[in-house]
Design a protein around this motif. Sequence first.
Motif, PDB file in Angstrom:
ATOM      1  N   LEU B  68       0.832  -1.211   0.000  1.00  0.00           N
ATOM      2  CA  LEU B  68       0.000   0.000   0.000  1.00  0.00           C
ATOM      3  C   LEU B  68       0.864   1.257   0.000  1.00  0.00           C
ATOM      4  CD1 LEU B  68      -3.024  -0.522   2.418  1.00  0.00           C
ATOM      5  CD2 LEU B  68      -3.081  -0.111  -0.030  1.00  0.00           C
ATOM      6  N   ALA B  69       1.968   1.196   0.775  1.00  0.00           N
ATOM      7  CA  ALA B  69       2.854   2.367   0.881  1.00  0.00           C
ATOM      8  C   ALA B  69       3.447   2.716  -0.480  1.00  0.00           C
ATOM      9  CB  ALA B  69       3.968   2.099   1.891  1.00  0.00           C
ATOM     10  N   PRO B  73       0.999   6.351  -3.004  1.00  0.00           N
ATOM     11  CA  PRO B  73       1.629   7.551  -3.581  1.00  0.00           C
ATOM     12  C   PRO B  73       1.793   7.480  -5.098  1.00  0.00           C
ATOM     13  CG  PRO B  73       3.175   6.391  -2.125  1.00  0.00           C
ATOM     14  CD  PRO B  73       1.848   5.716  -1.992  1.00  0.00           C
ATOM     15  N   VAL B  74       2.126   6.279  -5.610  1.00  0.00           N
ATOM     16  CA  VAL B  74       2.304   6.167  -7.067  1.00  0.00           C
ATOM     17  C   VAL B  74       0.957   6.377  -7.767  1.00  0.00           C
ATOM     18  CG1 VAL B  74       2.980   4.651  -8.973  1.00  0.00           C
ATOM     19  CG2 VAL B  74       4.320   4.657  -6.865  1.00  0.00           C
ATOM     20  N   GLY B  75      -0.110   5.755  -7.245  1.00  0.00           N
ATOM     21  CA  GLY B  75      -1.442   5.891  -7.846  1.00  0.00           C
ATOM     22  C   GLY B  75      -1.921   7.332  -7.831  1.00  0.00           C
ATOM     23  N   VAL B  80      -2.502  12.890 -10.528  1.00  0.00           N
ATOM     24  CA  VAL B  80      -2.254  14.328 -10.456  1.00  0.00           C
ATOM     25  C   VAL B  80      -1.396  14.800 -11.628  1.00  0.00           C
ATOM     26  CG1 VAL B  80      -1.193  16.150  -9.044  1.00  0.00           C
ATOM     27  CG2 VAL B  80      -2.545  14.357  -7.946  1.00  0.00           C
ATOM     28  N   ASP B  81      -0.435  13.965 -12.051  1.00  0.00           N
ATOM     29  CA  ASP B  81       0.531  14.389 -13.073  1.00  0.00           C
ATOM     30  C   ASP B  81       0.512  13.442 -14.281  1.00  0.00           C
ATOM     31  OD1 ASP B  81       2.831  15.026 -14.560  1.00  0.00           O
ATOM     32  OD2 ASP B  81       3.819  15.838 -12.773  1.00  0.00           O
ATOM     33  N   ALA B 130      -2.761  -3.058  -7.149  1.00  0.00           N
ATOM     34  CA  ALA B 130      -3.245  -2.079  -6.166  1.00  0.00           C
ATOM     35  C   ALA B 130      -3.039  -0.651  -6.695  1.00  0.00           C
ATOM     36  CB  ALA B 130      -2.509  -2.270  -4.841  1.00  0.00           C
ATOM     37  N   THR B 131      -1.921  -0.435  -7.401  1.00  0.00           N
ATOM     38  CA  THR B 131      -1.629   0.897  -7.951  1.00  0.00           C
ATOM     39  C   THR B 131      -2.704   1.315  -8.954  1.00  0.00           C
ATOM     40  OG1 THR B 131       0.716   0.407  -7.716  1.00  0.00           O
ATOM     41  CG2 THR B 131       0.149   2.279  -9.126  1.00  0.00           C
TER      42      THR B 131
END
Lengths: 249, 251
Positions: B68-69, B73-75, B80-81, B130-131
């Motif tokens: 998850l960690a 953030p990657v997802g 966003v970018d 998960a990503t």
Amino acid sequence: MSRLRIAGVTKRFEGADGPLTVFEDLDLTVADGEFVTLMGPSGCGKTTLLNVVAGILEPDAGTVEFDGQPVDPGELPIGYVFQEPRLLEWRTVGENIDFALKAAGVGPEERDRRIEAWLDRVGLGEERNSYPKQLSGGMRQRVGLARALAIDPELLLMDEPFSSLDEVTARGAREDLLDLWSETGTSVLFVTHDVAEAVVLSDRISLMDENGAVFEELVVPHGRPRQFDDPEIHETQAELTRLFFEEVE
Amino acid sequence: MSRRGLGGGVVVLLCWVLASALAPTLLPGPLAVAERLPEIVASGPGGNGLTHLGRSLLRVAVATAVGLAVAVPVGVAMAVDDRIEAGVSVWLPFWMTIPTLVVVLVGMVLFSFSDLSVVAAVVVAATPFATVSVHEGAADVDRELLDMAAAFGVDRRSVLREIYLPAILPAVFGSARYLLSMVWKIVVLAETFGMNRGMGALFRFWFNEGDLTALLAALALFVGVMVALQAAVTGAERRLFHWREDVPTAR
């Protein structure tokens, strides 16, 4: 002096077939405490203009002046009431208003006082801890109005805020709005395509055509309070409708 | 457990009873398996079942947390970018198509059959899925709420906390549930291949002994705990998202 002055503002979007001009070299003013309505057909750029004033969109040319000074629209002390209430569904009614108050830099005690006071003023004093989903459409829209007014704005932008309500609810909401406006004296820039609504609410009405140009300005020649069923109001509505369709059709 | 879930369990149990009655030498029945449970839970010949279980759960928890960690953030960054989205999404199908068994074997060799090999295998095998799930949740953020926040001059941090986070939380929980169900399979696989502790090691022990009844008893213990864990995550999800479903709708 005008509270708000939009001078020579142009906005274009990148379309599939090149740049699309929404409006060009547009001028508009709202005086201190004035209720100005923008009327125009769907897609003429009314909402885009409000979004430029709110700082959500950057204009491609022109300036926005406030009290005679050019300002970055993002810095303007404005409240915005949208066509849909745009509430955070995971936050309570009180927390939704707090969201805007925090952003306006209001301290915790004052925030609490204003949330209480504004919810009372829009008739939702009992709903502070309710979630938006628990409220009716009209009540949610009043939360949106309370959120916009709670920040004590110098200018209130309203984008067809009553268009999604049934006529009975909308009529009550318009009367509430006029009461609050006369109490606060806030300058209002209001967008609608409802002729009757525009005449009852406004001091002045600017008519936009399909190309985003303001082709007519009308000062509403009636004192307040105004009644929806007043024959003189009906006459002005008919005159406005005629002016509008002569140009737009 | 819901009534439907309970009904499903009863059907599975009935099928099991029927199959074991038809081929008693091949498949031990539920009662015979249940009788072996106390022996599995206590210190039996294969070691204490609860110790093995504790070790597996710890690996599952750490691997899920690491997964998850990485995925969250990657997802979110992908949503966003656009450049990050373009850069990462090229590689996702590659990672998603590598067979889990190969990932576990390579992990075992690279990290000398240590706990790290389990975590590495999970990150490689399960995190891409998960990503994708987190990315889809974050990409669904209501643009109109972002415009509302911009109109009221809300700062970026509050926008992330009050608009992005609630929008991606359901996807994060969905990913956590998905990761959990995938991770325990990878963990048990890795333990079966070459670890001394963990439920996989216990399964291997009873498999080598040729005792299918004890193997099924150990499996029942493990599956029971994992189902309870999944139910706990789902319960937490319901409590956290009460504003979405539990509240009565418009008056």
